[in-house]
Design an enzyme around this catalytic site. Structure first.
Site, PDB file in Angstrom:
ATOM      1  N   GLU A   1       0.833  -1.190   0.000  1.00  0.00           N
ATOM      2  CA  GLU A   1       0.000   0.000   0.000  1.00  0.00           C
ATOM      3  C   GLU A   1       0.870   1.242   0.000  1.00  0.00           C
ATOM      4  OE1 GLU A   1      -3.485  -0.186   2.735  1.00  0.00           O
ATOM      5  OE2 GLU A   1      -2.448  -1.967   3.455  1.00  0.00           O
TER       6      GLU A   1
ATOM      7  N   LYS B   1       2.057   4.827   1.259  1.00  0.00           N
ATOM      8  CA  LYS B   1       2.105   5.506   2.553  1.00  0.00           C
ATOM      9  C   LYS B   1       1.632   6.923   2.304  1.00  0.00           C
ATOM     10  CE  LYS B   1       3.186   6.919   6.671  1.00  0.00           C
ATOM     11  NZ  LYS B   1       2.080   7.751   7.095  1.00  0.00           N
TER      12      LYS B   1
END
Length: 164
Positions: A27, A29
């Site tokens: 994912e 940040k």
């Protein structure tokens, strides 16, 4: 972590797990403000900052102005659903905000995270609405009456189906 260190880590994980398949979720940040959204019967009812981890600030009305956050969830949503994520200000919106501030002789914001945080704390929700905030959902909190998930990727897919 270097590429070689990552490969070694992967090798160790694969060796330690009792199955052949290992999957990863990667994912972005996002440097924003951590928030929690509460939905009851598919309707948005409350928004709060993470605060100190136990008590956060009530930002319910300001969150209503963030276009990326749905006010209603599709039919079939859990009876109670807590969605966690980050409210952030995209770089182009940050640049435009600082340009407007400069034109009126106002105070410039140091960075997009501070601008997003300040935007959520406004007493006037119309100011928040003018700030082009975005939202990145990454986790479920409390879920009542909804599906159970075995993988984090399933929760991300579910959030996408709900409009996040």
């Amino acid at each position: 972590m270097s590429a070689d260190e990552l490969k070694e880590f992967d090798r160790r994980v694969r060796k330690a797990l009792p199955r052949d398949e290992v999957t990863y979720v990667v994912e972005l940040k996002i440097d924003g403000v951590a928030i929690s959204l509460l939905y009851e019967d598919g309707r948005y009812v409350r928004g709060a900052t993470r605060g100190d981890g136990s008590v956060g600030e009530d930002i319910t009305e300001n969150i209503r102005t963030v276009a990326a956050i749905p006010d209603r969830l599709p039919a079939g949503a859990p009876a109670v659903l807590e969605v966690r994520g980050e409210v952030f200000m995209p770089l182009d919106a940050f640049a435009a905000l600082n340009q407007r501030q400069e034109e009126i002789g106002g105070r410039l914001f140091a960075n997009p995270r501070n601008a997003a945080a300040g935007s959520l704390r406004q007493k006037d929700a119309s100011i928040t609405a003018s700030r082009s905030l975005a939202f990145w959902s990454y986790q479920l909190g409390d879920v009542q009456g909804g599906p159970k998930f075995g993988r984090h990727s399933e929760t991300l897919d579910f959030l996408k189906q709900l409009g996040f």
